[in-house]
Design a protein around this motif. Structure first.
Motif, PDB file in Angstrom:
ATOM      1  N   PHE A  43       0.832  -1.202   0.000  1.00 23.79           N
ATOM      2  CA  PHE A  43       0.000   0.000   0.000  1.00 23.79           C
ATOM      3  C   PHE A  43       0.871   1.257   0.000  1.00 23.79           C
ATOM      4  O   PHE A  43       0.599   2.218  -0.731  1.00 23.79           O
ATOM      5  N   GLN A  44       1.912   1.253   0.807  1.00 21.94           N
ATOM      6  CA  GLN A  44       2.807   2.407   0.858  1.00 21.94           C
ATOM      7  C   GLN A  44       3.520   2.612  -0.474  1.00 21.94           C
ATOM      8  O   GLN A  44       3.789   3.747  -0.881  1.00 21.94           O
ATOM      9  N   PHE A  47       0.560   3.977  -2.836  1.00 21.11           N
ATOM     10  CA  PHE A  47      -0.251   5.123  -2.422  1.00 21.11           C
ATOM     11  C   PHE A  47       0.558   6.174  -1.667  1.00 21.11           C
ATOM     12  O   PHE A  47       0.003   6.999  -0.952  1.00 21.11           O
ATOM     13  N   SER A  48       1.860   6.173  -1.840  1.00 16.57           N
ATOM     14  CA  SER A  48       2.699   7.128  -1.116  1.00 16.57           C
ATOM     15  C   SER A  48       2.361   8.571  -1.477  1.00 16.57           C
ATOM     16  O   SER A  48       2.505   9.483  -0.664  1.00 16.57           O
ATOM     17  N   ARG A  49       1.886   8.794  -2.712  1.00 14.33           N
ATOM     18  CA  ARG A  49       1.516  10.149  -3.144  1.00 14.33           C
ATOM     19  C   ARG A  49       0.003  10.352  -3.153  1.00 14.33           C
ATOM     20  O   ARG A  49      -0.490  11.345  -3.675  1.00 14.33           O
ATOM     21  N   ARG A  50      -0.719   9.384  -2.603  1.00 19.56           N
ATOM     22  CA  ARG A  50      -2.180   9.448  -2.498  1.00 19.56           C
ATOM     23  C   ARG A  50      -2.843   9.706  -3.857  1.00 19.56           C
ATOM     24  O   ARG A  50      -3.724  10.566  -3.992  1.00 19.56           O
ATOM     25  N   GLU A  79      -8.918  -5.902   1.866  1.00 17.95           N
ATOM     26  CA  GLU A  79      -7.520  -5.795   1.443  1.00 17.95           C
ATOM     27  C   GLU A  79      -6.854  -4.519   1.934  1.00 17.95           C
ATOM     28  O   GLU A  79      -5.641  -4.359   1.822  1.00 17.95           O
ATOM     29  N   PHE A  80      -7.650  -3.610   2.509  1.00 19.66           N
ATOM     30  CA  PHE A  80      -7.093  -2.354   3.010  1.00 19.66           C
ATOM     31  C   PHE A  80      -6.835  -2.393   4.514  1.00 19.66           C
ATOM     32  O   PHE A  80      -6.617  -1.360   5.140  1.00 19.66           O
ATOM     33  N   LEU A  81      -6.850  -3.576   5.084  1.00 20.83           N
ATOM     34  CA  LEU A  81      -6.483  -3.734   6.490  1.00 20.83           C
ATOM     35  C   LEU A  81      -4.970  -3.894   6.575  1.00 20.83           C
ATOM     36  O   LEU A  81      -4.383  -4.744   5.911  1.00 20.83           O
ATOM     37  N   GLY A  82      -4.339  -3.063   7.393  1.00 24.29           N
ATOM     38  CA  GLY A  82      -2.887  -3.124   7.526  1.00 24.29           C
ATOM     39  C   GLY A  82      -2.445  -2.447   8.809  1.00 24.29           C
ATOM     40  O   GLY A  82      -3.258  -2.167   9.694  1.00 24.29           O
ATOM     41  N   PHE A  83      -1.166  -2.167   8.915  1.00 25.34           N
ATOM     42  CA  PHE A  83      -0.651  -1.444  10.080  1.00 25.34           C
ATOM     43  C   PHE A  83      -0.788   0.059   9.834  1.00 25.34           C
ATOM     44  O   PHE A  83      -0.411   0.559   8.774  1.00 25.34           O
ATOM     45  N   VAL A  84      -1.300   0.766  10.842  1.00 18.84           N
ATOM     46  CA  VAL A  84      -1.603   2.184  10.646  1.00 18.84           C
ATOM     47  C   VAL A  84      -0.688   3.104  11.452  1.00 18.84           C
ATOM     48  O   VAL A  84      -0.919   4.314  11.499  1.00 18.84           O
ATOM     49  N   ASP A  85       0.342   2.544  12.078  1.00 19.06           N
ATOM     50  CA  ASP A  85       1.297   3.378  12.805  1.00 19.06           C
ATOM     51  C   ASP A  85       2.711   3.019  12.365  1.00 19.06           C
ATOM     52  O   ASP A  85       2.961   1.948  11.812  1.00 19.06           O
ATOM     53  N   GLN A  86       3.629   3.917  12.605  1.00 16.84           N
ATOM     54  CA  GLN A  86       4.999   3.742  12.143  1.00 16.84           C
ATOM     55  C   GLN A  86       5.679   2.532  12.774  1.00 16.84           C
ATOM     56  O   GLN A  86       6.483   1.848  12.127  1.00 16.84           O
ATOM     57  N   ASN A  87       5.344   2.247  14.026  1.00 16.63           N
ATOM     58  CA  ASN A  87       5.961   1.122  14.728  1.00 16.63           C
ATOM     59  C   ASN A  87       5.275  -0.211  14.440  1.00 16.63           C
ATOM     60  O   ASN A  87       5.704  -1.250  14.939  1.00 16.63           O
TER      61      ASN A  87
END
Length: 275
Positions: A43-44, A47-50, A79-87
């Protein structure tokens, strides 16, 4: 204690069960973690530039990647479930405005913004404030937290049995004791490493070929009466070959509960006044 959020209680953990987090035949920590890390990385990348036109490319690649068979066909694995914080400690929606500088892209997901926003977790309704506090305080990682907080029977029965021994509700300030936290966490960890869990079970539900049913315990076949830990045993996905296995399981649960009760009594010398 105030209002406790089941979905995102703090910065250390969260739950994504409603998005299909555990809806895999192999829902082990290793497998689910690998899926989340892989999708977050992908995803990153896209979608890094949205750029919203890249979301379709992301969805196509996720669909074409190998993944385990689903446990229950009628539950959608978003499929859009993922980690939402930097850590990477909290799971959640990668399209949510909280992780996209206020922009809401959830209408590009299967359920859409309105349905996601309006969803009410059953645990939020059926767990009382004390039960929510117990779970959110003692559990510190997303995987075990999600397994436990969505298992209403497990949480309520554990709390009820402890409260019965103590004669009243548990005090939040006592629950903050580090040793008591470890004891409760050890009990809830049975959800992940229970030795009597049967393959194809997710808590009290039995899954086969994409369908599910409520599991049953054959006490008559074991030559015994219904266990006083019946609800907990079902929540742990238990299956027993012999009456001796059942007895061993009950003894394990008994030790866990009494460890908590005895520690609580040692911390709070006035516990008996609750009676």
């Amino acid at each position: 204690m105030g209002i406790i959020s089941i979905c995102q209680p703090d910065t250390e953990k969260s739950c994504g069960a409603c998005c299909g987090l555990y809806n895999w035949e192999d829902y082990s920590r290793e497998t689910v973690s690998e899926i989340l890390h892989s999708r977050t990385d992908l995803f990153q990348h896209y979608f890094s530039r949205r750029e919203v036109d890249k979301l379709a490319l992301y969805q196509t690649e996720v669909k074409n990647r190998p993944h385990p068979p689903k446990m229950y066909d009628d539950i959608f694995n978003c499929e859009f479930l993922g980690f939402v914080d930097q850590n990477r400690r909290r799971v959640g929606c990668l399209l949510h405005p909280m992780v996209n500088d206020g922009y809401d892209y959830r209408d590009y997901a299967f359920y859409g913004k309105e349905l996601c926003f309006g969803h009410e977790c059953p645990s939020n309704t059926y767990l009382n404030t004390e039960e929510k506090f117990l779970v959110t305080h003692v559990l510190g990682d997303w995987y075990l937290y999600g397994l436990v907080v969505t298992d209403i029977d497990l949480v309520k029965d554990y709390y009820k049995k402890i409260r019965t021994h103590l004669g009243g509700p548990l005090k939040p300030e006592i629950l903050k004791d580090p040793q008591l936290t470890v004891i409760a966490r050890d009990f809830f960890s049975l959800k992940e490493n229970w030795k009597f869990r049967k393959k194809g079970r997710f808590g009290k539900y039995a899954f086969s070929y994409g369908e599910y049913r409520l599991a049953k315990m054959d006490y008559e076949g074991l030559g015994t009466k219904e266990s006083k830990y019946h609800n907990i045993l079902l929540s742990l996905g238990s299956s027993f070959e012999t009456g001796g296995d059942l007895l061993e399981a009950e003894e394990i649960l008994e030790r866990h509960i009494w460890r908590f009760v005895e520690r609580y009594r040692n911390i709070d010398p006035l516990w008996y006044r609750l009676r």
